[in-house]
Design an enzyme around this catalytic site. Structure first.
Site, PDB file in Angstrom:
ATOM      1  N   CYS A   8       0.872  -1.179   0.000  1.00  0.00           N
ATOM      2  CA  CYS A   8       0.000   0.000   0.000  1.00  0.00           C
ATOM      3  C   CYS A   8       0.905   1.224   0.000  1.00  0.00           C
ATOM      4  O   CYS A   8       2.077   1.116  -0.358  1.00  0.00           O
ATOM      5  CB  CYS A   8      -0.975  -0.022   1.179  1.00  0.00           C
ATOM      6  SG  CYS A   8      -0.219   0.128   2.811  1.00  0.00           S
ATOM      7  N   ARG A  14      -3.339  -0.777   5.229  1.00  0.00           N
ATOM      8  CA  ARG A  14      -3.889  -1.833   4.369  1.00  0.00           C
ATOM      9  C   ARG A  14      -2.966  -3.018   4.176  1.00  0.00           C
ATOM     10  O   ARG A  14      -3.394  -4.169   4.336  1.00  0.00           O
ATOM     11  CB  ARG A  14      -4.285  -1.233   3.011  1.00  0.00           C
ATOM     12  CG  ARG A  14      -5.423  -0.247   3.131  1.00  0.00           C
ATOM     13  CD  ARG A  14      -5.705   0.481   1.853  1.00  0.00           C
ATOM     14  NE  ARG A  14      -4.647   1.457   1.585  1.00  0.00           N
ATOM     15  CZ  ARG A  14      -4.628   2.243   0.524  1.00  0.00           C
ATOM     16  NH1 ARG A  14      -5.570   2.150  -0.387  1.00  0.00           N
ATOM     17  NH2 ARG A  14      -3.660   3.120   0.360  1.00  0.00           N
ATOM     18  N   ASP A 122      -8.841   3.544   1.169  1.00  0.00           N
ATOM     19  CA  ASP A 122      -7.792   3.934   2.106  1.00  0.00           C
ATOM     20  C   ASP A 122      -8.470   4.428   3.380  1.00  0.00           C
ATOM     21  O   ASP A 122      -9.006   5.543   3.404  1.00  0.00           O
ATOM     22  CB  ASP A 122      -6.907   5.023   1.504  1.00  0.00           C
ATOM     23  CG  ASP A 122      -5.697   5.330   2.370  1.00  0.00           C
ATOM     24  OD1 ASP A 122      -5.647   4.856   3.525  1.00  0.00           O
ATOM     25  OD2 ASP A 122      -4.800   6.033   1.889  1.00  0.00           O
TER      26      ASP A 122
END
Length: 156
Positions: A8, A14, A122
């Protein structure tokens, strides 16, 4: 042994969440897969997993401990069977880091509830609900990701 890498932006939300989910599924299924996570940016290097991501993982029964953010390099990409990016922007960055790499894929392309090319949200900019949504998407995609990395490793 198959090698799986999640990526990420900063490696604090993430990708470490994906790494923890994958590790548990790998252990539960007795698979021979090594898994790591990285960021395409070094701005978070050395930092632990985001506290909201950690709380979300703990609530779902995952262990968030021991993570330190790292930036990915060309050697990490080249040595992996599969590099799974959270967003199309990350795919582009990874391809610039390792030109010609054919092992880079988008995470939500393995999520049966998503259209191909859909970025993983996100959650960093939002509240706890975004982290839960991210966890749900990661869990939905993980079976397909684990199957894909094993298939690629078998062709090696």
């Amino acid at each position: 042994m198959a090698r799986l890498v999640f990526v990420c932006w900063g490696n604090i939300c993430r990708s470490p969440m994906a790494e923890r989910i994958a590790r548990r599924m790998i252990d539960e299924q007795g698979l021979d897969i090594e898994v790591e996570s990285f960021g395409v940016s070094e701005e978070e290097a050395g930092n632990p997993i985001d506290r909201r991501a950690a709380r979300t993982l703990i609530k779902a029964g995952y262990d968030p401990d021991g993570h330190r953010a790292r930036k990915i390099g060309a050697a990490h990409i080249k040595s992996a069977d599969l590099v799974v990016a959270a967003e199309p922007l990350h795919v582009d960055r990874l391809q610039r880091i390792a030109p010609g790499a054919s092992n880079i894929v988008l995470l939500n392309d393995f999520n049966p509830a998503m259209d191909p090319g859909t970025p993983l949200i996100d959650p960093w900019y939002g509240d706890e609900a975004g982290f839960q949504e991210t966890l749900d998407d990661l869990e939905a995609a993980m079976e397909g990701i684990l199957r894909a990395v094993q298939e690629r490793a078998a062709r090696r």
